[in-house]
Design a protein around this motif. Structure first.
Motif, PDB file in Angstrom:
ATOM      1  N   ALA A   1      14.059 -46.651 -62.093  1.00  0.00           N
ATOM      2  CA  ALA A   1      13.959 -47.496 -60.888  1.00  0.00           C
ATOM      3  C   ALA A   1      12.520 -47.923 -60.600  1.00  0.00           C
ATOM      4  CB  ALA A   1      14.529 -46.737 -59.687  1.00  0.00           C
ATOM      5  N   SER A   2      12.352 -49.158 -60.165  1.00  0.00           N
ATOM      6  CA  SER A   2      11.055 -49.715 -59.730  1.00  0.00           C
ATOM      7  C   SER A   2       9.954 -49.600 -60.785  1.00  0.00           C
ATOM      8  CB  SER A   2      10.588 -49.018 -58.437  1.00  0.00           C
ATOM      9  OG  SER A   2      11.534 -49.212 -57.412  1.00  0.00           O
ATOM     10  N   SER A   3      10.303 -49.681 -62.056  1.00  0.00           N
ATOM     11  CA  SER A   3       9.270 -49.461 -63.076  1.00  0.00           C
ATOM     12  C   SER A   3       9.003 -50.672 -63.974  1.00  0.00           C
ATOM     13  CB  SER A   3       9.631 -48.234 -63.922  1.00  0.00           C
ATOM     14  OG  SER A   3      10.795 -48.465 -64.661  1.00  0.00           O
ATOM     15  N   PHE A   4       9.483 -51.856 -63.558  1.00  0.00           N
ATOM     16  CA  PHE A   4       9.244 -53.055 -64.384  1.00  0.00           C
ATOM     17  C   PHE A   4       8.626 -54.203 -63.582  1.00  0.00           C
ATOM     18  CE2 PHE A   4      12.344 -50.673 -66.722  1.00  0.00           C
ATOM     19  CZ  PHE A   4      11.927 -50.824 -68.029  1.00  0.00           C
ATOM     20  N   ASP A   5       7.690 -54.896 -64.225  1.00  0.00           N
ATOM     21  CA  ASP A   5       7.126 -56.116 -63.632  1.00  0.00           C
ATOM     22  C   ASP A   5       7.990 -57.328 -63.967  1.00  0.00           C
ATOM     23  OD1 ASP A   5       4.671 -54.809 -62.740  1.00  0.00           O
ATOM     24  OD2 ASP A   5       4.241 -54.641 -64.893  1.00  0.00           O
ATOM     25  N   PHE A   6       8.609 -57.270 -65.125  1.00  0.00           N
ATOM     26  CA  PHE A   6       9.280 -58.460 -65.667  1.00  0.00           C
ATOM     27  C   PHE A   6      10.405 -58.004 -66.591  1.00  0.00           C
ATOM     28  CE2 PHE A   6       9.622 -61.510 -69.195  1.00  0.00           C
ATOM     29  CZ  PHE A   6       9.707 -62.726 -68.527  1.00  0.00           C
ATOM     30  N   ILE A   7      11.582 -58.557 -66.392  1.00  0.00           N
ATOM     31  CA  ILE A   7      12.709 -58.280 -67.300  1.00  0.00           C
ATOM     32  C   ILE A   7      13.264 -59.613 -67.774  1.00  0.00           C
ATOM     33  CG2 ILE A   7      15.034 -57.297 -67.513  1.00  0.00           C
ATOM     34  CD1 ILE A   7      14.286 -55.222 -65.387  1.00  0.00           C
ATOM     35  N   ILE A   8      13.422 -59.764 -69.082  1.00  0.00           N
ATOM     36  CA  ILE A   8      14.026 -60.980 -69.635  1.00  0.00           C
ATOM     37  C   ILE A   8      15.433 -60.621 -70.111  1.00  0.00           C
ATOM     38  CG2 ILE A   8      12.872 -60.674 -71.898  1.00  0.00           C
ATOM     39  CD1 ILE A   8      12.773 -63.776 -72.059  1.00  0.00           C
ATOM     40  N   ASP A   9      16.401 -61.410 -69.658  1.00  0.00           N
ATOM     41  CA  ASP A   9      17.813 -61.110 -69.889  1.00  0.00           C
ATOM     42  C   ASP A   9      18.390 -62.119 -70.867  1.00  0.00           C
ATOM     43  OD1 ASP A   9      20.593 -60.909 -69.754  1.00  0.00           O
ATOM     44  OD2 ASP A   9      20.638 -60.560 -67.589  1.00  0.00           O
ATOM     45  N   THR A  10      18.737 -61.658 -72.082  1.00  0.00           N
ATOM     46  CA  THR A  10      19.218 -62.573 -73.136  1.00  0.00           C
ATOM     47  C   THR A  10      20.720 -62.463 -73.374  1.00  0.00           C
ATOM     48  OG1 THR A  10      19.015 -61.109 -75.084  1.00  0.00           O
ATOM     49  CG2 THR A  10      16.988 -62.169 -74.300  1.00  0.00           C
ATOM     50  N   VAL A  11      21.427 -61.744 -72.525  1.00  0.00           N
ATOM     51  CA  VAL A  11      22.874 -61.532 -72.741  1.00  0.00           C
ATOM     52  C   VAL A  11      23.614 -62.879 -72.699  1.00  0.00           C
ATOM     53  CG1 VAL A  11      24.950 -60.431 -71.803  1.00  0.00           C
ATOM     54  CG2 VAL A  11      22.758 -59.192 -71.821  1.00  0.00           C
ATOM     55  N   PRO A  12      24.421 -63.176 -73.720  1.00  0.00           N
ATOM     56  CA  PRO A  12      24.985 -64.530 -73.865  1.00  0.00           C
ATOM     57  C   PRO A  12      26.257 -64.805 -73.083  1.00  0.00           C
ATOM     58  CG  PRO A  12      25.525 -63.215 -75.792  1.00  0.00           C
ATOM     59  CD  PRO A  12      24.677 -62.345 -74.915  1.00  0.00           C
ATOM     60  N   VAL A  13      26.721 -63.848 -72.299  1.00  0.00           N
ATOM     61  CA  VAL A  13      28.008 -64.016 -71.595  1.00  0.00           C
ATOM     62  C   VAL A  13      27.853 -63.582 -70.138  1.00  0.00           C
ATOM     63  CG1 VAL A  13      29.460 -63.685 -73.649  1.00  0.00           C
ATOM     64  CG2 VAL A  13      28.689 -61.690 -72.339  1.00  0.00           C
ATOM     65  N   LYS A  14      28.904 -63.834 -69.346  1.00  0.00           N
ATOM     66  CA  LYS A  14      28.941 -63.377 -67.955  1.00  0.00           C
ATOM     67  C   LYS A  14      28.758 -61.859 -67.930  1.00  0.00           C
ATOM     68  CE  LYS A  14      31.958 -63.926 -63.900  1.00  0.00           C
ATOM     69  NZ  LYS A  14      32.638 -62.679 -63.519  1.00  0.00           N
TER      70      LYS A  14
ATOM     71  N   ALA B   1       1.920 -55.862 -73.745  1.00  0.00           N
ATOM     72  CA  ALA B   1       2.822 -55.263 -72.755  1.00  0.00           C
ATOM     73  C   ALA B   1       3.379 -53.933 -73.247  1.00  0.00           C
ATOM     74  CB  ALA B   1       3.972 -56.231 -72.465  1.00  0.00           C
ATOM     75  N   ASP B   2       3.850 -53.146 -72.285  1.00  0.00           N
ATOM     76  CA  ASP B   2       4.624 -51.946 -72.561  1.00  0.00           C
ATOM     77  C   ASP B   2       6.091 -52.389 -72.511  1.00  0.00           C
ATOM     78  OD1 ASP B   2       4.626 -48.748 -72.409  1.00  0.00           O
ATOM     79  OD2 ASP B   2       6.255 -49.527 -71.169  1.00  0.00           O
ATOM     80  N   VAL B   3       6.805 -52.253 -73.633  1.00  0.00           N
ATOM     81  CA  VAL B   3       8.107 -52.920 -73.771  1.00  0.00           C
ATOM     82  C   VAL B   3       9.256 -51.915 -73.851  1.00  0.00           C
ATOM     83  CG1 VAL B   3       9.467 -54.557 -75.136  1.00  0.00           C
ATOM     84  CG2 VAL B   3       6.971 -54.819 -75.010  1.00  0.00           C
ATOM     85  N   THR B   4      10.263 -52.161 -73.009  1.00  0.00           N
ATOM     86  CA  THR B   4      11.492 -51.367 -73.039  1.00  0.00           C
ATOM     87  C   THR B   4      12.651 -52.278 -73.412  1.00  0.00           C
ATOM     88  OG1 THR B   4      10.682 -49.937 -71.276  1.00  0.00           O
ATOM     89  CG2 THR B   4      13.061 -49.942 -71.650  1.00  0.00           C
TER      90      THR B   4
ATOM     91  N   LEU C   1      15.607 -51.880 -61.066  1.00  0.00           N
ATOM     92  CA  LEU C   1      14.606 -51.418 -62.035  1.00  0.00           C
ATOM     93  C   LEU C   1      13.295 -52.193 -61.892  1.00  0.00           C
ATOM     94  CD1 LEU C   1      16.652 -50.791 -65.300  1.00  0.00           C
ATOM     95  CD2 LEU C   1      16.588 -49.519 -63.177  1.00  0.00           C
ATOM     96  N   LEU C   2      13.371 -53.364 -61.255  1.00  0.00           N
ATOM     97  CA  LEU C   2      12.147 -54.140 -61.016  1.00  0.00           C
ATOM     98  C   LEU C   2      11.310 -53.447 -59.956  1.00  0.00           C
ATOM     99  CD1 LEU C   2      13.751 -57.699 -60.794  1.00  0.00           C
ATOM    100  CD2 LEU C   2      12.262 -56.885 -62.653  1.00  0.00           C
ATOM    101  N   ASP C   3       9.994 -53.522 -60.110  1.00  0.00           N
ATOM    102  CA  ASP C   3       9.098 -53.041 -59.061  1.00  0.00           C
ATOM    103  C   ASP C   3       9.032 -54.106 -57.955  1.00  0.00           C
ATOM    104  OD1 ASP C   3       7.331 -51.430 -57.710  1.00  0.00           O
ATOM    105  OD2 ASP C   3       5.898 -51.247 -59.376  1.00  0.00           O
ATOM    106  N   VAL C   4       8.391 -53.805 -56.858  1.00  0.00           N
ATOM    107  CA  VAL C   4       8.178 -54.800 -55.803  1.00  0.00           C
ATOM    108  C   VAL C   4       7.521 -56.037 -56.436  1.00  0.00           C
ATOM    109  CG1 VAL C   4       6.919 -55.281 -53.658  1.00  0.00           C
ATOM    110  CG2 VAL C   4       7.968 -53.030 -54.027  1.00  0.00           C
TER     111      VAL C   4
END
Ligand code: NAP
Ligand code: ZN
Length: 351
Positions: free
Chosen positions: A235-248, A199-202, A257-260
Motif C-alpha cells: 500500500a502507498s508505495s508507488f509513484d506511477f503504475i502503468i496498466d497494460t492489461v488488454p481486457v476489462k 526507476a525501482d520497478v515492480t 498501492l499508489l502513494d499520495v
C-alpha cells in the motif's frame, strides 16, 4: 502498386494470404519494402473487431521496419536503401495545436492509423505491415539508429513508444517507484525502459511462471496480483503504475498501492473497467489517467534512447504463416515477449 500480405476477411476467420494494391507514390511519400513486423495485441483486437469499426479485409501490423525502395519527387527526408520504421500512425492534419506540439497522436482532426485508418486524400482504408511493401507520407517515417538490430527493432514502434511516452510525461527517473501491470509486449518494454531511466520497478503479473524473466528484464521484484497479502503490504508505495492489461478488469486492487499524488496510467484496455471505488483517489489525491502511443518526434527520441542504452525487445521470430498460432498464444498470455514476423517468409511462401 501490387503487393501481398496477410488479411482477416472477417472477425471469425483466420488471417490468410491476400493480394492488394498500395497507392502510387505521392510527392511526399516513401515506398518501403518491409523486412520485419511486430505483432501487437491491438492487431488481434482489430482483426477480431473487439473495438468495433473494423473494415474487412484488414491487414494488421503497426510495428514496421524496412528499407526505402522509392521516394516521391518532393520527399527529401529519407533516401533509397535507408533502413526506416513506421509505427501506429501514418498521417495527421499537421496544423492543429496538438500537431504543432508534436502530438500527432492527439491530432484534433483525427490521425490516420497505419491500418483500419482512413486516408485523408482518397478515403481509402489503410492496410498495415503484415505485407511485403507499404507507402507512407515521409513525415511519418522514422529513422532507425544504426546500432539497433534491425531484426528486433520493430516492437519499439508501438510497444516501445506506448510505454516510453507516459514514463516521460510522468517524469519517471532515478528512484521513481514504478509498477507495471501485465508482463506482455508493452509490459516488458515498460520494465526495460523504466529500469533504464533509473526507476525501482515492480511487475504485477497473474503468471507466476514469468517471475524469473521479469527480474532478468530489469524488474526489482514481482508481485503476483492474486496474492492479497503481498498486495496489501505494498500500500502507498508507488509513484506511477502503468496498466497494460488488454481486457476489462478491476483497478481497485491497484489504486491503494499508489502513494499520495501517484498516478495509474491505462494503456491497455480501451473501454469499460470494473466499477472503481473512489476512496483511494479522494483520500490521497491519487489519479487515474490514460495514454495513447506517442508523437513522431517522441518516437524518434525513444529510438535514440534505446540506441544509447542498448534497449531492445525480447523477440520470438515467426514465419508469416504462423500468425494465427501466434494470436492463439497471445490470447493465453503466452508471449515471450513480442512476436516479430520475418517478412522474407511471406515472399518465400508466395514464390
Ligand atoms: P500482450 O502482449 O498480450 O500482453 C498483455 C499482458 O496482460 C499479458 O501478457 C498478461 O500479463 C496480462 N493479461 C492478459 N490478459 C489478462 C487478463 N484477463 N487479466 C489480467 N491480465 C491480463 O498485449 P500487448 O501487445 O502488450 O498489448 C496490451 C494492450 O495494450 C492491448 O489491449 C493493446 O491493444 C493495448 N495497446 C494500447 C496502446 C496505446 O497506445 N494505449 C498501444 C499498443 C497496444 P501477465 O501474464 O503478466 O499477467
Ligand atoms: Zn500496437
Amino acid at each position: 502498386m501490387k503487393t501481398i500480405g496477410y488479411a482477416a476477411q472477417s472477425a471469425e476467420t483466420p488471417l490468410a494470404p491476400f493480394a492488394f494494391d498500395r497507392r502510387e507514390l505521392r510527392g511526399n511519400d516513401v515506398a518501403i519494402e518491409i523486412l520485419y513486423c511486430g505483432v501487437c495485441h491491438s492487431d488481434l483486437h482489430t482483426a477480431r473487431n473487439d473495438w468495433g469499426g473494423t473494415v474487412y479485409p484488414i491487414v494488421p501490423g503497426h510495428e514496421i521496419v524496412g528499407r526505402v525502395t522509392a521516394v516521391g519527387p518532393e520527399a527529401g527526408r529519407h533516401a533509397v536503401g535507408e533502413v526506416v520504421a513506421v509505427g501506429c500512425l501514418v498521417d495527421s492534419c499537421k496544423h492543429c495545436d496538438q500537431c504543432e506540439r508534436d502530438l500527432e497522436n492527439y491530432c484534433r482532426n483525427g490521425w490516420v492509423g497505419t491500418y483500419n485508418g482512413k486516408d485523408k486524400i482518397t478515403g481509402e482504408i489503410t492496410q498495415g505491415g503484415y505485407a511485403r511493401d507499404i507507402v507512407v507520407r515521409e513525415d511519418f517515417v522514422l529513422k532507425v539508429p544504426q546500432n539497433l538490430d534491425v531484426a528486433k527493432v520493430a516492437p519499439l514502434l508501438c510497444a516501445g513508444i506506448t510505454t516510453y511516452s507516459p514514463l516521460r510525461e510522468w517524469n519517471v527517473g532515478e528512484g521513481s517507484r514504478v509498477g507495471v501491470i501485465g508482463l506482455g509486449g508493452l509490459g516488458h518494454m515498460a520494465v526495460k525502459l523504466a529500469a533504464a531511466m533509473g526507476a525501482d520497478v515492480t511487475v504485477f503479473s497473474r503468471s507466476p511462471g514469468k517471475e524469473a524473466d521479469a527480474l532478468e528484464l530489469g524488474a526489482n521484484r514481482v508481485l503476483i496480483s492474486s496474492d492479497a497479502e503481498a498486495m496489501t503490504a505494498a500500500a502507498s508505495s508507488f509513484d506511477f503504475i502503468i496498466d497494460t492489461v488488454p481486457v476489462k478488469h478491476d483497478l481497485n486492487p491497484y489504486l491503494p498501492l499508489l502513494d499520495v499524488d501517484g498516478s495509474l496510467v491505462l494503456v491497455g484496455q480501451i473501454g469499460p473497467v470494473d466499477e472503481p471505488i473512489t476512496t483511494p483517489l479522494v483520500f490521497g489525491r491519487r489519479r487515474v489517467a490514460g495514454s495513447l502511443i506517442g508523437g513522431i518526434a517522441e518516437t524518434q527520441e525513444m529510438l535514440a534512447f534505446c540506441a544509447e542504452k542498448n534497449i531492445l525487445p525480447e523477440v520470438e521470430m515467426i514465419r508469416m504463416d504462423e500468425i494465427n498460432h501466434a494470436y492463439e498464444r497471445m490470447e493465453k498470455s503466452d508471449v515471450h515477449y513480442r512476436f516479430v514476423i520475418d517478412m522474407a517468409t511471406l515472399e518465400a511462401e508466395a514464390a
